[in-house]
Design an enzyme around this catalytic site. Sequence first.
Site, PDB file in Angstrom:
ATOM      1  CG  ASP A  69      -4.115 -15.749  -9.447  1.00  0.00           C
ATOM      2  OD1 ASP A  69      -2.864 -15.897 -10.270  1.00  0.00           O
ATOM      3  OD2 ASP A  69      -4.486 -14.887  -9.097  1.00  0.00           O
ATOM      4  CE1 TYR A 110       0.186  -1.686  -6.959  1.00  0.00           C
ATOM      5  CE2 TYR A 110       0.374   0.677  -5.583  1.00  0.00           C
ATOM      6  CZ  TYR A 110      -0.159  -0.586  -5.948  1.00  0.00           C
ATOM      7  OH  TYR A 110      -1.167  -1.599  -5.201  1.00  0.00           O
ATOM      8  CE  LYS A 131      -3.222  -0.991  -8.276  1.00  0.00           C
ATOM      9  NZ  LYS A 131      -4.194  -2.035  -8.545  1.00  0.00           N
ATOM     10  NE  ARG A 168       1.443   2.219   5.305  1.00  0.00           N
ATOM     11  CZ  ARG A 168       2.573   2.832   4.856  1.00  0.00           C
ATOM     12  NH1 ARG A 168       2.297   4.400   5.353  1.00  0.00           N
ATOM     13  NH2 ARG A 168       3.734   3.236   4.207  1.00  0.00           N
ATOM     14  CE1 TYR A 185      10.009  -2.711   0.838  1.00  0.00           C
ATOM     15  CE2 TYR A 185      10.759  -0.868   2.516  1.00  0.00           C
ATOM     16  CZ  TYR A 185      10.307  -1.658   2.081  1.00  0.00           C
ATOM     17  OH  TYR A 185       8.811  -2.364   2.529  1.00  0.00           O
ATOM     18  CG  ASP A 208       6.897   4.297   3.648  1.00  0.00           C
ATOM     19  OD1 ASP A 208       5.664   4.179   2.876  1.00  0.00           O
ATOM     20  OD2 ASP A 208       7.559   3.494   4.972  1.00  0.00           O
TER      21      ASP A 208
END
Length: 375
Positions: free
Chosen positions: A39, A166, A170, A239, A313, A319
């Site tokens: 790391d 992102y 991914k 969430r 943001y 979202d």
Amino acid sequence: MINHNKKCTIGIIGCGGFIGYHLTKRILSTTCWDIIGIDYDSHKIAEFLGTDRIKFYQGNYTENNRIESIVANCDVVFSLASICNPSLYNTQPLDVIKSNYNDPCVLVDACSKHHKWLIHFSTSEVYGKTISSFKEPGENHREDYVLHEHKTPFLTGNVKAQRWSYANAKQLLERYIYAHSYTHQLPFTILRPFNFIGPKMDYIPGIDGEGVPRVLACFMDALLKNQPLSLVDGGHSMRTFTYIDDVIDLLMIILQNSEKSKNQIFNVGNAKNEVSIKDLAKLMLKIKNDILCVSDERTLKLQTIDIPASEFYGAGYEDSDRRFPDTSLTEEKLGWQAKTLLPHALRVTMEWFLNHYSNQNQPHKTEEEICYDKV
Ligand code: UGA
């Protein structure tokens, strides 16, 4: 087959983060396995670095051909290193794509070459938005929002909506891993996390990091400073939060059930813990007051402010409206279901944050001492 009592070596790429810390701790305390970790940051795992059971490299895993020798010397490799902070997806998209696609391709190549089992942390964000978000509320069915590993399509946004940089990086990495499995028989397990929480998650801006962390740390930051909690676009997104100890239980089951776990993609979530962000704010304020034994009506009053996403943001943010996992696959294959309910998960997590960050220069306090020192 990896067994608690049999020597083996676990590679953890990104061992210095939140998940890496908890995985390292469990491996060191319950098994005889060794760890090779890398790391660029070691402050979360400093307590473990004295032991000879960890060989730790500080730096970027893509540099100096290090990854080849790390992978060659491990029995299984966890891939955890990534930028996973939504405030950067639309402001630093090149770094995000590099960190979540280009860099890990080097790791996938090495695992494929050495035929090492790769356990890769992807994201629940690969699903993007739900089908429900395109329909009127009355028209929705369960299959329009329950996210299933092999049935649910990936619905992200247009190229200018860089929030999805992102998720798309991914997604493509998942496809790259799968293509290596198809072409070169790479053994893999892909995990899609649903909002893990627990001690040591993220950071508090200005203390041990900068910028905007994920929602739990944003709310803790505000609660520590007695400031209002920001609800992005009113806090209507949903969430499901998953407690980190449940996750580590699953990782240990996966390691010991390699035949059932290899070449699988699993959601890792807790469907019992669904909450809107607005209700999360209310719950966290209540738990903070319980922990600190505050009963004054004025301090109990919830303080939130609504803020547009473009302001919080920046341009290009969109979202995921809802992240509700189908968790039947981990149950069927591995007998695992997350068990920690949200109030308890939050309480343990918040106690850690309050203790750790309220007393940066003082010895840490017990729960009773925090209660005694009420503000
Ligand atoms: C992020 C990552 O993008 C995912 O890859 C990852 O799987 C996930 O975190 C995770 O922790 O597992 P997201 O859930 O959107 O996804 O990240 P958060 O920053 O925690 O935001 C959650 C929600 O809270 C969003 O709707 C956001 O707009 C809102 N939010 C965030 C607020 O209302 N106020 C804040 O101060 C911060």
